[in-house]
Motif scaffolding. Structure first.
Motif, PDB file in Angstrom:
ATOM      1  N   LEU A   1       8.405 -10.792   3.079  1.00 48.43           N
ATOM      2  CA  LEU A   1       6.964 -10.819   3.314  1.00 48.43           C
ATOM      3  C   LEU A   1       6.362  -9.740   2.449  1.00 48.43           C
ATOM      4  CD1 LEU A   1       4.260 -11.466   4.740  1.00 48.43           C
ATOM      5  CD2 LEU A   1       5.001  -9.914   6.585  1.00 48.43           C
ATOM      6  N   ILE A   2       5.511 -10.129   1.512  1.00 49.03           N
ATOM      7  CA  ILE A   2       4.803  -9.172   0.653  1.00 49.03           C
ATOM      8  C   ILE A   2       3.384  -9.069   1.205  1.00 49.03           C
ATOM      9  CG2 ILE A   2       4.128  -8.587  -1.689  1.00 49.03           C
ATOM     10  CD1 ILE A   2       6.210 -10.638  -2.677  1.00 49.03           C
ATOM     11  N   GLU A   3       3.075  -7.914   1.826  1.00 49.82           N
ATOM     12  CA  GLU A   3       1.747  -7.785   2.441  1.00 49.82           C
ATOM     13  C   GLU A   3       1.026  -6.558   1.930  1.00 49.82           C
ATOM     14  OE1 GLU A   3       2.026  -7.385   6.643  1.00 49.82           O
ATOM     15  OE2 GLU A   3       3.407  -5.697   6.569  1.00 49.82           O
TER      16      GLU A   3
ATOM     17  N   ARG B   1       0.829  -1.215   0.000  1.00 45.72           N
ATOM     18  CA  ARG B   1       0.000   0.000   0.000  1.00 45.72           C
ATOM     19  C   ARG B   1       0.855   1.254   0.000  1.00 45.72           C
ATOM     20  NH1 ARG B   1      -2.833  -1.723   5.385  1.00 45.72           N
ATOM     21  NH2 ARG B   1      -0.632  -2.261   5.635  1.00 45.72           N
ATOM     22  N   THR B   2       1.953   1.242   0.724  1.00 46.94           N
ATOM     23  CA  THR B   2       2.791   2.434   0.850  1.00 46.94           C
ATOM     24  C   THR B   2       4.099   2.337   0.071  1.00 46.94           C
ATOM     25  OG1 THR B   2       3.957   1.596   2.807  1.00 46.94           O
ATOM     26  CG2 THR B   2       1.871   2.754   3.174  1.00 46.94           C
ATOM     27  N   GLY B   3       4.493   1.114  -0.309  1.00 49.17           N
ATOM     28  CA  GLY B   3       5.776   0.923  -0.973  1.00 49.17           C
ATOM     29  C   GLY B   3       6.947   0.889  -0.014  1.00 49.17           C
TER      30      GLY B   3
ATOM     31  N   SER C   1       5.992 -10.979  -8.980  1.00 45.00           N
ATOM     32  CA  SER C   1       5.770  -9.743  -9.724  1.00 45.00           C
ATOM     33  C   SER C   1       4.295  -9.557 -10.059  1.00 45.00           C
ATOM     34  CB  SER C   1       6.600  -9.738 -11.018  1.00 45.00           C
ATOM     35  OG  SER C   1       7.979  -9.796 -10.745  1.00 45.00           O
ATOM     36  N   ALA C   2       3.547 -10.639 -10.112  1.00 40.47           N
ATOM     37  CA  ALA C   2       2.103 -10.544 -10.312  1.00 40.47           C
ATOM     38  C   ALA C   2       1.403 -10.071  -9.043  1.00 40.47           C
ATOM     39  CB  ALA C   2       1.542 -11.899 -10.744  1.00 40.47           C
ATOM     40  N   LEU C   3       1.954 -10.464  -7.891  1.00 42.81           N
ATOM     41  CA  LEU C   3       1.335 -10.082  -6.623  1.00 42.81           C
ATOM     42  C   LEU C   3       1.571  -8.611  -6.311  1.00 42.81           C
ATOM     43  CD1 LEU C   3      -0.256 -11.132  -4.177  1.00 42.81           C
ATOM     44  CD2 LEU C   3       1.933 -11.642  -3.074  1.00 42.81           C
ATOM     45  N   TYR C   4       2.712  -8.106  -6.697  1.00 39.88           N
ATOM     46  CA  TYR C   4       3.011  -6.694  -6.451  1.00 39.88           C
ATOM     47  C   TYR C   4       3.043  -5.962  -7.791  1.00 39.88           C
ATOM     48  CZ  TYR C   4       5.216  -2.614  -4.187  1.00 39.88           C
ATOM     49  OH  TYR C   4       5.491  -1.368  -3.705  1.00 39.88           O
ATOM     50  N   ASP C   5       4.213  -5.792  -8.363  1.00 45.67           N
ATOM     51  CA  ASP C   5       4.365  -5.070  -9.624  1.00 45.67           C
ATOM     52  C   ASP C   5       5.772  -5.383 -10.127  1.00 45.67           C
ATOM     53  OD1 ASP C   5       3.697  -2.595 -11.485  1.00 45.67           O
ATOM     54  OD2 ASP C   5       5.700  -2.254 -10.655  1.00 45.67           O
TER      55      ASP C   5
END
Length: 359
Positions: free
Chosen positions: A357-359, A47-49, A327-331
């Motif tokens: 952890l990608i949240e 959300r914030t990067g 990369s699909a989950l984030y960018d």
């Protein structure tokens, strides 16, 4: 077993080279962290990067009581065997068991491959096991029939634990003294040719503390094959076809996942294999169904996740399907920048490396 799950691919104009990055060889971890949960942890807030740099034992601080951790409890088998062609002790062969296709019928990788013609017999353990090539299948893999003294072994896995070796990835060049370190502490069902490595960071003590916080730890199962790690040979991402892998989701696991997500909790997959399992078992509404099937699901940018809210994962090989999944989950561009940061900060990469952890 039900049908093969291969969800419709998203359309993309991405090339495989779009997922490349520079990795110094010295950052490829050769040994697991000791203790397991002392590895580093990069936390990514989508959300914030924002990024934070911690240790894996801090993962509990990022979990909420209503969350659910989904783990893959498949167990790696000692699938690498060294022997020789029958009648030719000087003709060394290496056999890697990839997937069980019947009681004693296995899909395998044989080296040297040119020698492994149909009908060839290979001897292992001074004759304790004989493998006969019965067919040639995709990618040049061989189907082999295994013969051994069934009165001396409870099953094929019992025999493999005597004759076989852990099938470490080729980028791990140093000897692993303790084979259990290439196994999660919760590994249960034998059948994987490679470890679901995101789970290697957990200790039993850390899992106990996570459960005490209220977080549910729910098992699913996917037997990891080498297809997950094979390089993408096609120039265009959407031309790549994944090898299928067997997975299973129990009625109890599906119920817990669906109930806790409906109550507002996050579903956090431990590893890309847990993620691919849930995404294969989930319908368009994100409801996870109990099933056992083969999956060839390929997740890359453009994919809409159905049942995964967050992901714990390692740092993956350049141009790999695993890097495409995260990369699909984030960018894609953000993820490549994150990998650049990881290289600059000397995170450890691949199977025995650090986690994110990608949240």
């Amino acid at each position: 077993m039900s049908e093969v799950i291969i969800n419709k691919k998203p359309e993309t104009d991405l090339c495989t080279s779009d997922f490349n990055y520079e990795l110094p060889e010295e950052l490829i971890a050769q040994h697991p962290a000791e203790p397991r949960d002392s590895s580093r942890l990069m936390v990514i807030d989508r959300r914030t990067g924002e990024l934070s740099h911690e240790h894996f034992y801090n993962i509990i601080d990022h979990l909420r009581p209503e969350d659910t951790l989904v783990i893959n409890d498949s167990k790696v088998i000692p699938a690498r065997l060294y022997g020789h062609a029958q009648g030719r002790p000087d003709a060394a062969v290496e056999l890697l068991l990839l997937r069980q296709r019947g009681n004693d019928l296995w899909e395998t990788l044989v080296k040297p491959g040119k020698r492994a013609r149909i009908g060839m017999k290979m001897v292992f353990g001074e004759g304790k096991m004989v493998a006969t090539v019965t067919d040639i299948v995709e990618e040049g893999n061989r189907l082999v029939s295994l013969e051994y003294d069934r009165s001396a072994y409870a099953n094929v896995y019992d025999m493999l634990h005597e004759l076989g070796m852990m099938p470490l990835p080729p980028y791990i060049t140093e000897r692993l003294e303790d084979g259990s370190r290439y196994q999660t502490v919760y590994a249960r069902e034998e059948g994987s040719a490679a470890a679901p490595t995101a789970g290697l960071h957990f200790t039993n003590e850390l899992l106990d503390r996570i459960r005490q916080k209220g977080v549910a730890v729910v098992p699913v199962m996917l037997h990891v094959g080498l297809g997950t790690f094979r390089p993408v040979k096609e120039d265009r991402v959407d031309a790549h076809i994944m090898h299928t892998e067997y997975f299973s989701v129990s009625e109890e696991s599906a119920r817990i996942i669906n109930e806790r997500r409906a109550a507002g909790g996050r579903i956090i997959c431990v590893g890309t294999t847990s993620c691919r399992t849930l995404e294969s078992a989930a319908d368009e509404n994100g409801i996870v169904h109990a099933m056992s099937a083969d999956t060839g699901i390929f997740i890359y940018p453009g994919y809409r996740f159905r049942a995964t809210d967050a992901l714990i994962t390692n740092f993956h090989l350049p141009q790999s399907t695993l890097l495409m999944l995260v990369s699909a989950l984030y960018d894609r561009e953000h993820m490549l920048n994150i990998y650049k940061t990881a290289v600059e900060m000397k995170y450890r990469f691949f199977s025995f490396g650090d986690a994110m952890l990608i949240e």
